[in-house]
Design a protein around this motif. Structure first.
Motif, PDB file in Angstrom:
ATOM      1  N   THR A   1     106.043 102.825 115.879  1.00 31.95           N
ATOM      2  CA  THR A   1     105.477 101.519 115.549  1.00 31.95           C
ATOM      3  C   THR A   1     106.535 100.618 114.934  1.00 31.95           C
ATOM      4  O   THR A   1     106.575  99.407 115.197  1.00 31.95           O
ATOM      5  N   LEU A   2     107.402 101.188 114.101  1.00 28.15           N
ATOM      6  CA  LEU A   2     108.498 100.408 113.517  1.00 28.15           C
ATOM      7  C   LEU A   2     109.381  99.788 114.592  1.00 28.15           C
ATOM      8  O   LEU A   2     109.754  98.617 114.508  1.00 28.15           O
ATOM      9  N   GLU A   3     109.714 100.589 115.602  1.00 28.45           N
ATOM     10  CA  GLU A   3     110.588 100.092 116.665  1.00 28.45           C
ATOM     11  C   GLU A   3     109.897  99.000 117.479  1.00 28.45           C
ATOM     12  O   GLU A   3     110.536  98.025 117.896  1.00 28.45           O
ATOM     13  N   LEU A   4     108.577  99.146 117.706  1.00 27.62           N
ATOM     14  CA  LEU A   4     107.838  98.103 118.424  1.00 27.62           C
ATOM     15  C   LEU A   4     107.777  96.821 117.600  1.00 27.62           C
ATOM     16  O   LEU A   4     107.939  95.714 118.132  1.00 27.62           O
TER      17      LEU A   4
ATOM     18  N   ARG B   1      98.459  98.991 109.428  1.00 25.17           N
ATOM     19  CA  ARG B   1      98.198  98.545 110.804  1.00 25.17           C
ATOM     20  C   ARG B   1      97.104  97.479 110.825  1.00 25.17           C
ATOM     21  O   ARG B   1      97.173  96.531 111.611  1.00 25.17           O
ATOM     22  N   LEU B   2      96.098  97.616 109.960  1.00 21.31           N
ATOM     23  CA  LEU B   2      95.036  96.613 109.911  1.00 21.31           C
ATOM     24  C   LEU B   2      95.573  95.276 109.424  1.00 21.31           C
ATOM     25  O   LEU B   2      95.201  94.209 109.948  1.00 21.31           O
ATOM     26  N   LEU B   3      96.465  95.326 108.443  1.00 20.99           N
ATOM     27  CA  LEU B   3      97.041  94.075 107.946  1.00 20.99           C
ATOM     28  C   LEU B   3      97.905  93.417 109.015  1.00 20.99           C
ATOM     29  O   LEU B   3      97.913  92.188 109.159  1.00 20.99           O
ATOM     30  N   LEU B   4      98.619  94.226 109.796  1.00 18.78           N
ATOM     31  CA  LEU B   4      99.395  93.674 110.915  1.00 18.78           C
ATOM     32  C   LEU B   4      98.466  93.040 111.946  1.00 18.78           C
ATOM     33  O   LEU B   4      98.759  91.961 112.480  1.00 18.78           O
ATOM     34  N   ALA B   5      97.342  93.705 112.254  1.00 21.50           N
ATOM     35  CA  ALA B   5      96.383  93.153 113.220  1.00 21.50           C
ATOM     36  C   ALA B   5      95.840  91.814 112.725  1.00 21.50           C
ATOM     37  O   ALA B   5      95.713  90.849 113.488  1.00 21.50           O
ATOM     38  N   ARG B   6      95.514  91.747 111.453  1.00 25.49           N
ATOM     39  CA  ARG B   6      94.996  90.505 110.867  1.00 25.49           C
ATOM     40  C   ARG B   6      96.064  89.411 110.897  1.00 25.49           C
ATOM     41  O   ARG B   6      95.795  88.256 111.227  1.00 25.49           O
ATOM     42  N   LEU B   7      97.288  89.803 110.562  1.00 26.16           N
ATOM     43  CA  LEU B   7      98.390  88.850 110.501  1.00 26.16           C
ATOM     44  C   LEU B   7      98.705  88.272 111.870  1.00 26.16           C
ATOM     45  O   LEU B   7      98.876  87.054 112.032  1.00 26.16           O
ATOM     46  N   PHE B   8      98.769  89.138 112.891  1.00 23.59           N
ATOM     47  CA  PHE B   8      99.193  88.700 114.212  1.00 23.59           C
ATOM     48  C   PHE B   8      98.102  87.952 114.964  1.00 23.59           C
ATOM     49  O   PHE B   8      98.361  87.402 116.032  1.00 23.59           O
ATOM     50  N   ALA B   9      96.884  87.959 114.421  1.00 19.05           N
ATOM     51  CA  ALA B   9      95.810  87.179 115.041  1.00 19.05           C
ATOM     52  C   ALA B   9      95.839  85.721 114.590  1.00 19.05           C
ATOM     53  O   ALA B   9      95.086  84.898 115.108  1.00 19.05           O
TER      54      ALA B   9
ATOM     55  N   GLN C   1      91.854  98.276 119.129  1.00 15.33           N
ATOM     56  CA  GLN C   1      92.318  99.484 119.812  1.00 15.33           C
ATOM     57  C   GLN C   1      93.819  99.436 120.073  1.00 15.33           C
ATOM     58  O   GLN C   1      94.491 100.469 120.123  1.00 15.33           O
ATOM     59  N   ASP C   2      94.371  98.216 120.234  1.00 21.60           N
ATOM     60  CA  ASP C   2      95.818  98.072 120.384  1.00 21.60           C
ATOM     61  C   ASP C   2      96.557  98.547 119.134  1.00 21.60           C
ATOM     62  O   ASP C   2      97.737  98.884 119.194  1.00 21.60           O
ATOM     63  N   PHE C   3      95.855  98.560 117.996  1.00 18.24           N
ATOM     64  CA  PHE C   3      96.451  98.996 116.737  1.00 18.24           C
ATOM     65  C   PHE C   3      95.946 100.386 116.342  1.00 18.24           C
ATOM     66  O   PHE C   3      95.959 100.757 115.175  1.00 18.24           O
ATOM     67  N   LEU C   4      95.492 101.141 117.365  1.00 13.96           N
ATOM     68  CA  LEU C   4      95.094 102.544 117.226  1.00 13.96           C
ATOM     69  C   LEU C   4      93.857 102.748 116.364  1.00 13.96           C
ATOM     70  O   LEU C   4      93.721 103.774 115.692  1.00 13.96           O
ATOM     71  N   PHE C   5      92.918 101.780 116.382  1.00 15.34           N
ATOM     72  CA  PHE C   5      91.638 101.968 115.708  1.00 15.34           C
ATOM     73  C   PHE C   5      90.581 102.299 116.760  1.00 15.34           C
ATOM     74  O   PHE C   5      90.185 101.432 117.542  1.00 15.34           O
ATOM     75  N   PRO C   6      90.121 103.573 116.817  1.00 15.77           N
ATOM     76  CA  PRO C   6      89.101 103.943 117.798  1.00 15.77           C
ATOM     77  C   PRO C   6      87.757 103.302 117.448  1.00 15.77           C
ATOM     78  O   PRO C   6      87.547 102.854 116.304  1.00 15.77           O
ATOM     79  N   PRO C   7      86.834 103.238 118.398  1.00 16.05           N
ATOM     80  CA  PRO C   7      85.539 102.581 118.148  1.00 16.05           C
ATOM     81  C   PRO C   7      84.797 103.121 116.931  1.00 16.05           C
ATOM     82  O   PRO C   7      84.129 102.357 116.224  1.00 16.05           O
ATOM     83  N   ASP C   8      84.906 104.437 116.659  1.00 17.04           N
ATOM     84  CA  ASP C   8      84.147 104.996 115.544  1.00 17.04           C
ATOM     85  C   ASP C   8      84.734 104.629 114.180  1.00 17.04           C
ATOM     86  O   ASP C   8      84.131 104.938 113.142  1.00 17.04           O
ATOM     87  N   ARG C   9      85.884 103.955 114.142  1.00 15.89           N
ATOM     88  CA  ARG C   9      86.472 103.528 112.858  1.00 15.89           C
ATOM     89  C   ARG C   9      86.251 102.054 112.572  1.00 15.89           C
ATOM     90  O   ARG C   9      86.565 101.581 111.475  1.00 15.89           O
ATOM     91  N   LEU C  10      85.706 101.311 113.531  1.00 15.70           N
ATOM     92  CA  LEU C  10      85.628  99.862 113.386  1.00 15.70           C
ATOM     93  C   LEU C  10      84.680  99.422 112.287  1.00 15.70           C
ATOM     94  O   LEU C  10      84.854  98.360 111.691  1.00 15.70           O
TER      95      LEU C  10
END
Length: 593
Positions: A429-432, A402-410, A379-388
């Motif tokens: 997101t780029l600025e963050l 965004r999913l690749l970033l989530a995987r990478l940062f874990a 959800q921190d990477f803007l994936f709502p429950p119905d997309r999981l």
């Protein structure tokens, strides 16, 4: 974009376009897969005249292989028609656009990668010189050279240009008005991108203040209506209806879309030396991709890798990571490396896997020592429950990024390797991501065409300069560009009379008319002083390199950073001038002796 181009119709309202207006639209996703040549596709943007050009090219090729009277007649007929309709000027326009975007007109579209197909479709849109040019993320998959050409082209473009882009440098250079779509509402902001940022910040502050006052009033009214029997006896029906209206207004309020919450799982410290390359070479067949590459990368360095598409940036990364072996030379990898790799092709994602499975496979992930459920983390990477439980194959380009970033940062990592991470990410997101990488304590290797992103993150730059040669420069992309401009200016300016020639120019030989010339007293003093000056400059350069390499360097005031980088940039030509002068004087002494 699709409403304006006429591809879809509005549910309500009207879209008016002036009659005879030519509109060209480059969509974000390019899926064209045909046996047509690139020339045919690009010329197709010119309607009937483009079709004639394609037919002429095919007829010419056919005639070269089979010289029949019918083929000669057909070619002559097409040539006459193109002559009468000014087709050759249009052909020159097609060839110019193909050359500028690095496209081979004879190549089949189906043999091109997604990035090159995008270039071909961009060329198709540009070649017809439309009155209105609609561009959706035009810089995706283009290298910096192509982006710069596109900027120059659009700056001088006589028609109207409406573009969607996350490239802040592109926005700042081109946009004269910003149209923002925020929570279903379009707002037109006059001025450039910087003007928009200032005005938007003020608008959001006013909105927040207004919402706070509204919520306070609604809260007070809710307290009143929920009072006891006595309050209900004196209830004002008008006031009750006003509360219902307030409740409805609050229900209809749309909050700002959430932003990605980026946190990086940092690993333990690596060894001080991360990579050391000495005269490394690598070739694909007869093509030399890496030539005599020598560099040392230390812990905490943030290195940007810049070059044209196909220059060898991804190859260099694979060599450093050990996925490829050099043809010759020595390549050392440091100890205790924990690598997290962001692949620009997103090959690390299994299209058949679900979003949840792609992060770690288990129900939880550990971020900086704290266990979190995968659903909450995503959800921190803007994936709502119905997309999981959706498969990766159904995700958009931005969602996959965004999913690749989530995987990478874990993953715990002390070496972060990112190959074109900015494609399909929104500006916020780029600025963050920029802020996250700025505070990252490990080592970073970053391949990117996003100039603003490079400037905000890296401390030194490796530049592919042609022929497999890689130059190393201090600072970000803008620092490298300033250095290039300075060198170009020095190369074109003749040295003033009586002054020392610049490095690379012809130095005096110390002889005139075949006779040696003795040094003057002033030259003798200069020859004595020069070695000490050179030694001092060398020591200063070493100190400045160490200062710039410190991760805390870019947390200083901007003036201090700029002055340090400017001094470091000025030292190299100063040193080269001293060496050249010393060699000139020394050769005169030798000749005289």
């Amino acid at each position: 974009m699709r409403l304006l181009s006429g591809e879809i119709a509005p549910d309500d309202g009207t879209v008016w376009v002036r009659p005879s207006t030519r509109i060209a639209h480059l969509a974000q996703e390019v899926s064209l897969d045909s046996r047509d040549s690139v020339f045919d596709v690009v010329a197709g943007g010119l309607a009937e005249l483009g079709r004639l050009l394609s037919q002429y090219h095919h007829a010419a090729v056919k005639l070269a292989h089979a010289h029949t009277p019918a083929d000669v007649a057909r070619l002559s007929e097409l040539q006459h028609e193109l002559d009468s309709r000014g087709g050759w000027a249009v052909e020159q326009r097609v060839e110019t656009v193909l050359a500028r975007l690095g496209l081979d007109g004879a190549t089949r579209m189906q043999s091109l990668s997604g990035g090159w197909r995008r270039r071909a479709m961009l060329a198709r849109g540009l070649v017809c010189e439309p009155d209105v040019l609609l561009l959706d993320e035009p810089t995706n998959h283009l290298d910096i050279e192509a982006i710069t050409w596109l900027e120059d082209f659009l700056l001088n473009y006589p028609g109207a240009v409406l573009f969607i882009s996350h490239d802040r440098a592109f926005l700042k250079r081109l946009a004269t008005r910003i149209i923002e779509l925020d929570r279903g509402k379009l707002t037109s902001w006059p001025g450039n991108y910087d003007d928009y940022l200032r005005q938007k910040a003020g608008q959001l502050a006013v909105e927040a203040q207004h919402n706070a006052l509204f919520d306070k009033k609604l809260s007070q009214e809710e307290v009143w209506i929920r009072q006891g029997v006595k309050a209900r006896r004196t209830r004002n029906e008008g006031r009750v209806r006003a509360i219902e209206a307030l409740r409805e207004q609050r229900r209809n309020r749309r909050e700002r879309v959430g932003h990605v919450d980026l946190r990086l799982e940092e690993g333990g410290k690596s060894g001080q030396l991360v990579f050391e390359a000495e005269r490394v070479n690598y070739s694909y067949g007869d093509t030399r991709v890496i030539r005599d590459f020598t560099a040392r990368i230390m812990r905490g360095d943030r290195i940007g890798i810049v070059g044209s598409n196909g220059a060898g940036k991804s190859t260099l990364i694979k060599l450093l990571l050990g996925e490829l072996s050099p043809d010759s030379g020595r390549l050392y990898r440091g100890t205790r490396l924990q690598v997290a790799y962001f692949d620009q092709e997103r090959d690390l994602l299994d299209p058949a896997a679900t979003v949840m499975e792609s992060v770690g496979g288990g129900p939880s992930v550990t971020i900086n020592g704290r266990s979190r459920h995968v659903a909450g983390y995503l959800q921190d990477f803007l994936f709502p429950p119905d997309r999981l439980r959706s498969s990766v194959s159904t995700l958009s380009g931005g969602e996959r990024n965004r999913l690749l970033l989530a995987r990478l940062f874990a993953q715990p990592a002390n070496l972060l390797v990112m190959d074109e991470p900015t494609n399909d990410l929104d500006v916020e997101t780029l600025e963050l991501l920029e802020e996250l990488l700025f505070d990252y304590q490990g080592t970073l290797l970053l391949v990117s065409h996003d100039r603003a992103f490079l400037d905000g993150v890296i401390t030194s730059t490796l530049v592919f300069e042609g022929g497999g040669r890689i130059g190393e420069y201090v600072g970000g992309y803008s620092d490298w560009m300033r250095y290039q401009q300075t060198m170009a200016a020095q190369a074109t300016e003749p040295p003033p009379s009586g002054k020392t020639p610049e490095p690379g120019s012809a130095a005096p030989t110390g002889k005139r008319g075949g006779e040696s010339r003795k040094l003057s007293f002033k030259d003798q003093r200069e020859l004595i002083v020069l070695p000490g000056k050179i030694e001092s400059l060398e020591a200063e350069r070493v100190r400045l390199h160490a200062k710039v390499g410190d991760p805390a360097f870019y947390r200083q005031p901007a003036e201090e950073i700029s002055s340090t980088l400017a001094r470091l940039e000025a030292i190299t030509p100063e040193l080269e001038a001293c060496y050249a002068r010393w060699e000139t004087l020394d050769s005169q002494v030798t000749a005289a002796g």
